[in-house]
Enzyme design. Structure first.
Site, PDB file in Angstrom:
ATOM      1  N   ASP A 164       5.279  -7.920   5.578  1.00 17.12           N
ATOM      2  CA  ASP A 164       5.313  -9.048   4.646  1.00 17.12           C
ATOM      3  C   ASP A 164       6.375  -8.836   3.559  1.00 17.12           C
ATOM      4  O   ASP A 164       7.111  -9.760   3.220  1.00 17.12           O
ATOM      5  CB  ASP A 164       3.943  -9.241   3.981  1.00 17.12           C
ATOM      6  CG  ASP A 164       2.939  -9.877   4.950  1.00 17.12           C
ATOM      7  OD1 ASP A 164       3.374 -10.656   5.826  1.00 17.12           O
ATOM      8  OD2 ASP A 164       1.737  -9.590   4.831  1.00 17.12           O
TER       9      ASP A 164
ATOM     10  N   LYS B 112       8.092   0.592   5.623  1.00 20.49           N
ATOM     11  CA  LYS B 112       6.988   1.422   5.139  1.00 20.49           C
ATOM     12  C   LYS B 112       5.657   0.862   5.589  1.00 20.49           C
ATOM     13  O   LYS B 112       5.490  -0.354   5.574  1.00 20.49           O
ATOM     14  CB  LYS B 112       7.026   1.403   3.599  1.00 20.49           C
ATOM     15  CG  LYS B 112       5.833   2.019   2.941  1.00 20.49           C
ATOM     16  CD  LYS B 112       5.125   1.070   1.940  1.00 20.49           C
ATOM     17  CE  LYS B 112       4.399  -0.064   2.590  1.00 20.49           C
ATOM     18  NZ  LYS B 112       3.457  -0.778   1.736  1.00 20.49           N
ATOM     19  N   THR B 113       4.750   1.625   6.037  1.00 27.50           N
ATOM     20  CA  THR B 113       3.317   1.319   6.116  1.00 27.50           C
ATOM     21  C   THR B 113       2.625   2.364   6.986  1.00 27.50           C
ATOM     22  O   THR B 113       3.112   2.703   8.071  1.00 27.50           O
ATOM     23  CB  THR B 113       2.964  -0.091   6.650  1.00 27.50           C
ATOM     24  OG1 THR B 113       1.547  -0.174   6.774  1.00 27.50           O
ATOM     25  CG2 THR B 113       3.569  -0.438   8.001  1.00 27.50           C
ATOM     26  N   ILE B 114       1.520   2.882   6.481  1.00 31.65           N
ATOM     27  CA  ILE B 114       0.769   3.849   7.279  1.00 31.65           C
ATOM     28  C   ILE B 114       0.241   3.185   8.548  1.00 31.65           C
ATOM     29  O   ILE B 114      -0.054   3.852   9.527  1.00 31.65           O
ATOM     30  CB  ILE B 114      -0.410   4.480   6.500  1.00 31.65           C
ATOM     31  CG1 ILE B 114      -1.421   3.419   6.058  1.00 31.65           C
ATOM     32  CG2 ILE B 114       0.080   5.319   5.344  1.00 31.65           C
ATOM     33  CD1 ILE B 114      -2.790   3.991   5.726  1.00 31.65           C
ATOM     34  N   ASP B 115       0.100   1.840   8.517  1.00 27.86           N
ATOM     35  CA  ASP B 115      -0.512   1.128   9.646  1.00 27.86           C
ATOM     36  C   ASP B 115       0.289   1.265  10.939  1.00 27.86           C
ATOM     37  O   ASP B 115      -0.238   1.053  12.026  1.00 27.86           O
ATOM     38  CB  ASP B 115      -0.669  -0.359   9.321  1.00 27.86           C
ATOM     39  CG  ASP B 115      -1.712  -0.591   8.239  1.00 27.86           C
ATOM     40  OD1 ASP B 115      -2.255   0.400   7.716  1.00 27.86           O
ATOM     41  OD2 ASP B 115      -1.978  -1.764   7.920  1.00 27.86           O
TER      42      ASP B 115
ATOM     43  N   GLY C 222       0.816  -1.216   0.000  1.00 24.82           N
ATOM     44  CA  GLY C 222       0.000   0.000   0.000  1.00 24.82           C
ATOM     45  C   GLY C 222       0.846   1.262   0.000  1.00 24.82           C
ATOM     46  O   GLY C 222       1.945   1.288   0.556  1.00 24.82           O
TER      47      GLY C 222
ATOM     48  N   ARG D 267       1.286  -5.725  -5.031  1.00 20.86           N
ATOM     49  CA  ARG D 267       1.296  -6.644  -3.888  1.00 20.86           C
ATOM     50  C   ARG D 267       1.729  -8.061  -4.265  1.00 20.86           C
ATOM     51  O   ARG D 267       1.443  -9.006  -3.526  1.00 20.86           O
ATOM     52  CB  ARG D 267      -0.097  -6.681  -3.253  1.00 20.86           C
ATOM     53  CG  ARG D 267      -0.488  -5.389  -2.523  1.00 20.86           C
ATOM     54  CD  ARG D 267      -1.664  -5.615  -1.609  1.00 20.86           C
ATOM     55  NE  ARG D 267      -2.146  -4.396  -0.991  1.00 20.86           N
ATOM     56  CZ  ARG D 267      -1.666  -3.892   0.150  1.00 20.86           C
ATOM     57  NH1 ARG D 267      -0.690  -4.506   0.778  1.00 20.86           N
ATOM     58  NH2 ARG D 267      -2.168  -2.776   0.644  1.00 20.86           N
TER      59      ARG D 267
HETATM   60  P1  FBP Z   1       0.535  -1.957   3.648  1.00 23.36           P
HETATM   61  O1  FBP Z   1       0.518  -2.831   4.858  1.00 23.36           O
HETATM   62  O2  FBP Z   1       0.898  -2.654   2.408  1.00 23.36           O
HETATM   63  O3  FBP Z   1       1.360  -0.734   3.886  1.00 23.36           O
HETATM   64  O4  FBP Z   1      -0.931  -1.401   3.398  1.00 23.36           O
HETATM   65  C1  FBP Z   1      -1.665  -0.827   4.389  1.00 23.36           C
HETATM   66  C2  FBP Z   1      -3.099  -0.576   3.999  1.00 23.36           C
HETATM   67  O5  FBP Z   1      -3.294   0.796   3.708  1.00 23.36           O
HETATM   68  C3  FBP Z   1      -4.040  -1.032   5.097  1.00 23.36           C
HETATM   69  O6  FBP Z   1      -4.228  -0.037   6.066  1.00 23.36           O
HETATM   70  C4  FBP Z   1      -5.269  -1.384   4.324  1.00 23.36           C
HETATM   71  O7  FBP Z   1      -6.039  -2.361   4.985  1.00 23.36           O
HETATM   72  C5  FBP Z   1      -4.727  -1.928   3.043  1.00 23.36           C
HETATM   73  O8  FBP Z   1      -3.474  -1.308   2.854  1.00 23.36           O
HETATM   74  C6  FBP Z   1      -5.613  -1.663   1.859  1.00 23.36           C
HETATM   75  O9  FBP Z   1      -4.963  -2.101   0.734  1.00 23.36           O
HETATM   76  P2  FBP Z   1      -5.576  -2.026  -0.727  1.00 23.36           P
HETATM   77  O10 FBP Z   1      -5.753  -0.586  -1.058  1.00 23.36           O
HETATM   78  O11 FBP Z   1      -4.553  -2.699  -1.563  1.00 23.36           O
HETATM   79  O12 FBP Z   1      -6.861  -2.755  -0.657  1.00 23.36           O
END
Ligand code: FBP
Length: 541
Positions: free
Chosen positions: A178, A204-207, A83, A147
């Site tokens: 991952d 990286k990840t906003i989470d 993401g 992904r």
């Molecule tokens: P990453 O873990 O890859 O950084 O993605 C985070 C995220 O934004 C989650 O908060 C969300 O559940 C998911 O990606 C949504 O992904 P997509 O837009 O591919 O459905």
């Protein structure tokens, strides 16, 4: 293409960096490391990259010989994985500048569309002209993201072929837990094959769930939370003005509730649900609904028929009975199998059949490539509104509630993932990119770039590398045990959660505790523009 005034101004922003990265550097090696759990299993799977020392980048003292070994021109590949998160472009520009500073003939190739670009040989050479267009901008559009999982031998071998054609001797993978797990598997395989290709990861990840003793925060979390908090603050102003709606706001964050917690701390809404607490207390869906209904009723008794509730995206998976159901569904749906409700255990089937049809359907939709349910597609905020409304009707009939329950629902996720990076993320990401360049020059592989001491001024941040195997444990994925980087959930003993818990009752009933953070500021006094998240500040207190 026409650009906004801010876009033009941000191009000229020079990210702040740790002093150590600005000078000639030396790498200091610490002691050997161990994985966080399952040491024997991880060691057996990663014989070449297990146990490496943590390294720190220091400014070189006059008496030291420089241990950053590679001074020749290097060809490096970079991949954006998963993401979007604000700051990805700055990791790439920091990496580019770091490589060019070491040797102007070095080249940076961007594999396009995520990890699949490496396997399919899809790339662009990143030139100064391209990089300059993307400095300090949000998004991953410089090379795109994806992904695709890199986990099979044929993919790794294909990667070697592509790298050989381009003379690439190092790959930087910018991703979440991952993707960095896969970076480590790749590093191990390339060492085993003596391919001469190094692999470095970036967090990286906003989470915000890729963090541990060595990684203080993942990039993008700061900006995303600030964007969501601005919106929540605006909604709270509206609620305070109109005094007629309850706003249920679901916030992204696939599993952990770090985003909900941070936004709760930044805005002080009436309720913030934390999934990890729900799990720890073994709460059922009805108990969560009861808690909300009680707050709605208590506010109504004071004439306050409005409020705000923050709902973490991952909530559903932390309700124990729901988690069991989702686990069974993941196994049943693994490898694209057709779903048949008869495959569920009796208790899960009963729960599945009791859910509103729309939610049940959302639970069986396509998994992401890592086998996870796509929680961003499950509309928990609507489920809660429906159930709270029903409960309030019962309470009304029993004479326990006499208010009005008019609602609005919101989901904030995509609004923040590509925002213009805050100064914090712009600086942090640029430093991460520079650090990755140093690790490559030092010949390291199987490491994640780290920048620490993030609550200090950027000049005092420290940079280095942490062996990825150190962060790993064994977990069940797609029905099989796999080595993965341990996800960081909200620590219920930690100061950020404790602060929220201590103020919960006050915030639930008050009319004057809302905070309105306003939009991210890029120019102005440091206390307005350069502050890290409340989570980081409380954790470092
Ligand atoms: P990453 O873990 O890859 O950084 O993605 C985070 C995220 O934004 C989650 O908060 C969300 O559940 C998911 O990606 C949504 O992904 P997509 O837009 O591919 O459905």
């Amino acid at each position: 293409m026409k650009e906004s005034a801010l876009q033009i101004a941000r191009r000229g922003y020079a990210p702040k960096m740790p002093l150590a990265l600005r000078s000639e550097t030396c790498l200091k090696e610490g002691t050997k490391t161990q994985s966080v759990a399952d040491q024997d299993a991880i060691k057996a799977l990663f014989p070449n990259t297990y146990g490496l020392p943590v390294v720190e980048i220091k400014a070189r003292q006059d008496t030291e010989t420089c241990c950053v070994k590679k001074t020749e021109a290097l060809n490096v590949g970079v991949i954006l994985s998963g993401g979007q998160a604000p700051g990805g472009h700055n990791v790439i520009s920091g990496l580019y500048d770091g490589l060019k500073r070491a040797n102007k003939d070095s080249k940076l190739y961007g594999f396009t569309g995520g990890p699949s670009g490496l396997i399919d040989g899809k790339y662009i050479e990143l030139t100064t002209e391209i990089i300059d267009q993307y400095r300090n901008t949000g998004g991953f559009d410089i090379i795109g993201s994806g992904r695709t999982k890199l986990e099979e031998t044929w993919q790794f071998d294909k990667g070697i072929e592509v790298c050989k054609q381009l003379g690439i001797t190092a790959i930087v993978i910018i991703g979440g837990d991952d993707s960095n797990t896969n970076a480590c598997v790749l590093a191990e395989y390339y060492l085993q094959k003596q391919s001469g290709i190094q692999v470095i990861g970036c967090p990286k990840t906003i989470d915000g769930d890729l963090k541990n003793n060595m990684i203080e925060t993942s990039f993008g979390f700061d900006t995303a939370c600030k964007v969501y908090s601005e919106l929540i603050g605006n909604i709270q102003r509206d609620a305070n003005s109109a005094k007629k709606y309850w706003h249920f706001i679901r916030l992204m964050g696939r599993s952990a509730s770090h985003i909900a917690l941070e936004c709760g701390l930044q805005t002080q809404p009436n309720m913030t649900i934390i999934s990890e607490e729900v799990e720890a207390k073994q709460m059922t869906l009805s108990e969560i609904v009861e808690d909300i209904a009680q707050v709605v009723a208590a506010r109504a008794s004071k004439g306050l028929n409005f409020g705000t509730v923050l709902v973490p995206e991952g909530l559903i998976e932390f309700i124990p009975a729901m988690r069991a159901l989702i686990q069974e569904l993941n196994d049943l749906l693994a490898d694209g199998k057709e779903f048949d409700v008869k495959g569920l255990s009796a208790s899960s089937r009963q729960l599945y059949e009791s859910l509103p049809a729309a939610i049940a359907k959302q639970l069986t939709m396509d998994r992401d490539p890592h086998g996870n349910v796509q929680v961003s597609l499950i509309e928990t905020e609507k489920l809660l509104i429906e159930m709270v409304s029903k409960r309030l009707s019962e309470m009304k009939a029993a004479g326990q509630y006499s208010g009005k329950f008019a609602t609005q629902h919101h989901f904030f996720g995509y609004e923040g993932r590509c925002a213009v990076p805050s100064n914090f993320d712009a600086d942090y990401c640029y430093s991460l990119g520079q650090t990755a360049a140093k690790l490559i020059q030092a010949g390291k592989t199987g490491y994640m770039a780290t920048v620490r001491d993030l609550t200090k001024p950027a000049s005092e941040w420290t940079a280095g590398g942490v062996p990825i195997t150190m962060m790993m444990n064994m977990e069940r994925r797609n029905g099989k045990m796999k080595p993965v980087i341990q996800k960081a959930l909200v620590d219920l003993q930690g100061k950020p959660y404790q602060y929220l818990a201590a103020h919960r009752e006050e915030w639930a009933l008050s009319t004057d505790t809302y905070i309105f953070p306003g939009p991210i500021q890029y120019y102005g006094p440091s206390e307005v523009c350069d502050q890290p998240t409340v989570t980081l500040r409380l954790e470092h207190e």
